[in-house]
Design a protein around this motif. Structure first.
Motif, PDB file in Angstrom:
ATOM      1  N   ASN A 185      -0.098  -2.951   4.337  1.00 51.65           N
ATOM      2  CA  ASN A 185       0.141  -4.309   3.840  1.00 51.65           C
ATOM      3  C   ASN A 185       0.562  -5.260   4.946  1.00 51.65           C
ATOM      4  O   ASN A 185       0.284  -6.458   4.874  1.00 51.65           O
ATOM      5  N   ALA A 197       2.669 -10.803  -3.456  1.00 53.29           N
ATOM      6  CA  ALA A 197       2.473  -9.367  -3.266  1.00 53.29           C
ATOM      7  C   ALA A 197       2.997  -8.856  -1.935  1.00 53.29           C
ATOM      8  O   ALA A 197       3.101  -7.654  -1.727  1.00 53.29           O
ATOM      9  N   GLN A 235      -3.173  -2.123  -4.472  1.00 53.38           N
ATOM     10  CA  GLN A 235      -3.231  -1.412  -5.751  1.00 53.38           C
ATOM     11  C   GLN A 235      -4.416  -0.446  -5.815  1.00 53.38           C
ATOM     12  O   GLN A 235      -4.274   0.683  -6.307  1.00 53.38           O
ATOM     13  N   ASP A 245       5.001 -13.737  -8.194  1.00 57.32           N
ATOM     14  CA  ASP A 245       3.607 -13.631  -7.761  1.00 57.32           C
ATOM     15  C   ASP A 245       3.478 -13.788  -6.244  1.00 57.32           C
ATOM     16  O   ASP A 245       2.896 -14.736  -5.740  1.00 57.32           O
ATOM     17  N   GLU A 266      -0.419  -5.803  -9.617  1.00 56.16           N
ATOM     18  CA  GLU A 266      -0.635  -6.157  -8.219  1.00 56.16           C
ATOM     19  C   GLU A 266       0.491  -7.029  -7.665  1.00 56.16           C
ATOM     20  O   GLU A 266       0.762  -7.034  -6.470  1.00 56.16           O
ATOM     21  N   ASN A 267       1.157  -7.798  -8.552  1.00 60.76           N
ATOM     22  CA  ASN A 267       2.328  -8.554  -8.117  1.00 60.76           C
ATOM     23  C   ASN A 267       3.571  -7.826  -8.623  1.00 60.76           C
ATOM     24  O   ASN A 267       3.496  -6.695  -9.088  1.00 60.76           O
ATOM     25  N   ALA A 305       6.729  -4.439  -0.830  1.00 59.96           N
ATOM     26  CA  ALA A 305       5.384  -4.119  -0.354  1.00 59.96           C
ATOM     27  C   ALA A 305       5.373  -2.949   0.618  1.00 59.96           C
ATOM     28  O   ALA A 305       4.296  -2.468   0.986  1.00 59.96           O
ATOM     29  N   GLY A 350      -2.418  -8.507  -3.425  1.00 62.87           N
ATOM     30  CA  GLY A 350      -1.921  -7.199  -3.826  1.00 62.87           C
ATOM     31  C   GLY A 350      -2.973  -6.281  -4.417  1.00 62.87           C
ATOM     32  O   GLY A 350      -2.697  -5.103  -4.676  1.00 62.87           O
TER      33      GLY A 350
END
Length: 647
Positions: free
Chosen positions: A241, A98, A231, A96, A133-134, A121, A227
């Motif tokens: 990112n 991102a 997404q 977890d 998202e992770n 990422a 994240g």
């Protein structure tokens, strides 16, 4: 022979026992989900070049936290754990974080290496096998298998690594809790956004527009940390990112403009106004840094400046509240909560506070609280402004009446003050002349004559680099213990008696007294006018001080009193000399020579004069010098030192 073999066997067991016991086997059963923090081991690859085959043979450190937190590292990190499946269900690994720029996952079963996952990422979102998202991946482990799982991760962002494994039922439950929190967060921010948007269209007040833009920017930033922004907003542009630092800089510029408007900070409040303008400029520069390869530095600076800005907002809110801006109370409460929770978050990602669900989500909880309270503050301000306008009108009328009365009174008082002031000017002129003479005397008492004359003629004295002086430090041994047995007046009397003698000795040998620091005495030879005998002069003075202290000791002991005893240290080298400050002028010297002289004193002995090799080279033909060897000095390593005596 058997005894020798048994001995080697025991040594072998002792050697491998840490590796056998350090790693715990993770056993997962039907329907389970397991947080991996306490099961993890990690190795920091400072070469950034190890392959998985090489990584398996390294010595790993054991995690001692529920959430592994390695803060900011410029290296690859290898993480491992041993997993045994006791379930027919599929097993999923969740990482977890991102913002991991690179992540690779390997499973090793019976010596065979299987690359399970590769991503990061900086890759398009659609490349992920599981759209999350992770980082979520299925492990190739079936019931009864035991495998070693290795992860290689790298990121210029903080390496805060909440990790867990779960079967589908547990994974579903985890995602329900996860989505519940983020649903609450998104819903709260959406409510605040729509509410303030409605108010903006109603009143057309600029501060509401600033606040709406702040909510929008901050939501995108905070969702980007998790994240979600990647997404849903820019899945095909992963480069964004690593530009989150720019977004936080832009958001903080907007909230600073909003705060200055909301709290009515104008140029009249010079410090508060220009500090706010300064933070806007700083955020602009940090935003530019985020478009360079040093973007991680930009994010770190943005986080640090965010804390400073929070403190600024709170300070301004307190001042504004006491100035009568009642709506500042909501603002103050909101930013105080936010500052506390942001501090918790930053301390967590930098490894100071142990990570858990609250600490890793504290910034988002604080953001929700702050946004809601600022919305209340804006709503409250509308009503407060109406009441303030009415009150101000009444106050203006009363003020005009008071001004008329005051004008008459001031005119009378002014005439009386003119007479008084004329007499005061005459007295002040006489006093100024006396003080000028007195200041000249005092100036010569605290500064060298050459420096004092330069200061009087030009109003300043330039600092000078003197290529070679000899600095002496003398310090009273066990001063604290001795002072406990003397009254304050007796203590000052004793110190004054000794230091007065030192002053005369220094004057005798043409050595310039620099200052006294508590029980320490500092002087230097060869300044302000350089000379070639400074080392010899200072050592003669030092030896005479020790002779005086020896006689002083005998007298004290005859009286049954404890005498002062001193260590003396001397070093020769370059210094910078000049005046410090604009008040209470002090002639002082700076440079590593001063530090080394102090180390000579602290490394010396009672009744001795300890000199450095640099001083020794100047006086070795004039005195008996006893080589002590290389002595360790604090922060300076081993230094050649000598005790010096008269021939």
């Amino acid at each position: 022979m058997r005894i020798i073999r048994l001995s080697f066997f025991l040594i072998f067991l002792i050697g491998i026992s840490p590796r056998l016991t350090a790693q715990q086997l993770v056993q997962i059963k039907d329907g389970e989900g397991i947080d991996l923090g306490l099961y993890l081991e990690y190795f920091i690859d400072e070469s950034n070049s190890l392959k998985v085959e090489e990584a398996t043979g390294q010595t790993y450190e054991t995690s001692n936290a529920k959430i592994l937190n390695l803060a900011n590292l410029p290296f690859n990190v290898w993480i491992r754990f041993d997993l045994q499946s006791q379930t027919k269900d599929e097993i999923y690994l969740t990482v977890d974080n991102a913002l991991l720029e690179e992540i690779e996952v390997y499973s090793i079963t019976d010596g065979e290496i299987d690359k399970t996952f590769e991503g990061g990422a900086l890759r398009p979102f659609h490349e992920r096998s599981i759209q999350s998202e992770n980082f979520l991946m299925k492990l190739p482990i079936t019931e009864g298998m035991t495998s070693s799982i290795y992860l290689k991760v790298n990121s210029k962002f903080p390496l805060l690594l909440p990790m867990d494994i779960a079967t589908p039922p547990a994974l579903s439950k985890n995602y329900q809790e996860h989505n519940l929190f983020w649903g609450l967060y998104a819903g709260t921010l959406l409510f605040a956004f729509l509410y303030n948007l409605f108010v903006f269209f109603s009143v057309r007040e600029k501060r509401y527009l600033y606040y709406i833009l702040y909510i929008l920017g901050s939501v995108i930033f905070y969702m980007g940390l998790q994240g979600y922004s990647f997404q849903y907003l820019w899945p095909n542009h992963p480069i964004l990112n690593i530009r989150l630092g720019f977004l936080i800089s832009l958001t903080n510029i907007i909230i600073t403009i909003f705060s200055m408007s909301f709290l009515r900070i104008t140029k009249k409040s010079k410090v508060m106004y220009y500090f706010g303008v300064g933070t806007i400029v700083a955020y602009t520069l940090i935003g530019i840094i985020n478009f360079t390869p040093a973007y991680s530095l930009g994010l770190g600076l943005a986080q640090l400046l965010s804390l400073i800005t929070c403190i600024y907002f709170i300070t301004v809110a307190v001042i504004s509240f006491f100035r009568g801006i009642q709506s500042a109370k909501y603002y103050l409460i909101g930013w105080t909560i936010f500052l506390v929770l942001v501090s918790v978050y930053i301390l967590t990602i930098n490894g100071v506070i142990t990570g858990n669900f609250f600490t890793t989500h504290s910034i988002f909880i604080g953001h929700m609280s702050e946004v809601l309270l600022l919305s209340f503050a804006l709503a409250d301000q509308i009503n407060i402004l109406k009441k303030e306008n009415e009150t101000n009108q009444k106050r203006i009328i009363l003020q005009l009446e008071e001004n008329e009365k005051l004008q008459l009174k001031v005119t009378q008082e002014l005439e009386e003050k003119v007479i008084q002031r004329t007499a005061e000017v005459v007295r002040e002129k006489n006093e100024a002349e006396y003080q000028r003479k007195r200041s000249d005397e005092l100036l010569l008492n605290i500064l060298p004559a050459e420096t004092a004359e330069e200061l009087k003629n030009t109003g300043k004295a330039k600092a000078k680099h003197i290529s070679e002086v000899t600095v002496i430090f003398a310090d009273i041994q066990d001063f604290t213990k001795l002072s406990e047995n003397l009254s304050p007046s007796d203590l000052v009397k004793e110190i004054n008696e000794c230091f007065s003698v030192f002053d005369k000795i220094m004057e005798k040998y043409n050595v310039e007294k620099i200052k006294t620091i508590g029980d320490s005495y500092m002087a230097a030879g060869g300044l302000p006018k350089p000379n070639k005998t400074h080392a010899k002069d200072v050592i003669n003075a030092a030896l005479e001080i020790q002779e005086y202290l020896l006689e002083y000791k005998k007298k004290k002991l005859l009286k049954g009193e404890n005498p002062f005893e001193m260590r003396i240290g001397i070093h020769t080298g370059p210094v910078v000399a000049g005046i410090v400050g604009i008040k209470k002028f002090a002639y002082d010297i700076w440079g590593d020579t001063v530090n080394l002289a102090s180390r000579m004193e602290s490394s010396g002995e009672i009744g001795k004069v300890n000199i450095s090799e640099a001083t020794y080279n100047h006086v070795k033909d004039d005195f008996n010098c006893i080589y002590r060897g290389k002595i360790e000095a604090k922060n300076k390593g081993d230094i050649d030192m000598y005790f010096v005596e008269k021939k």
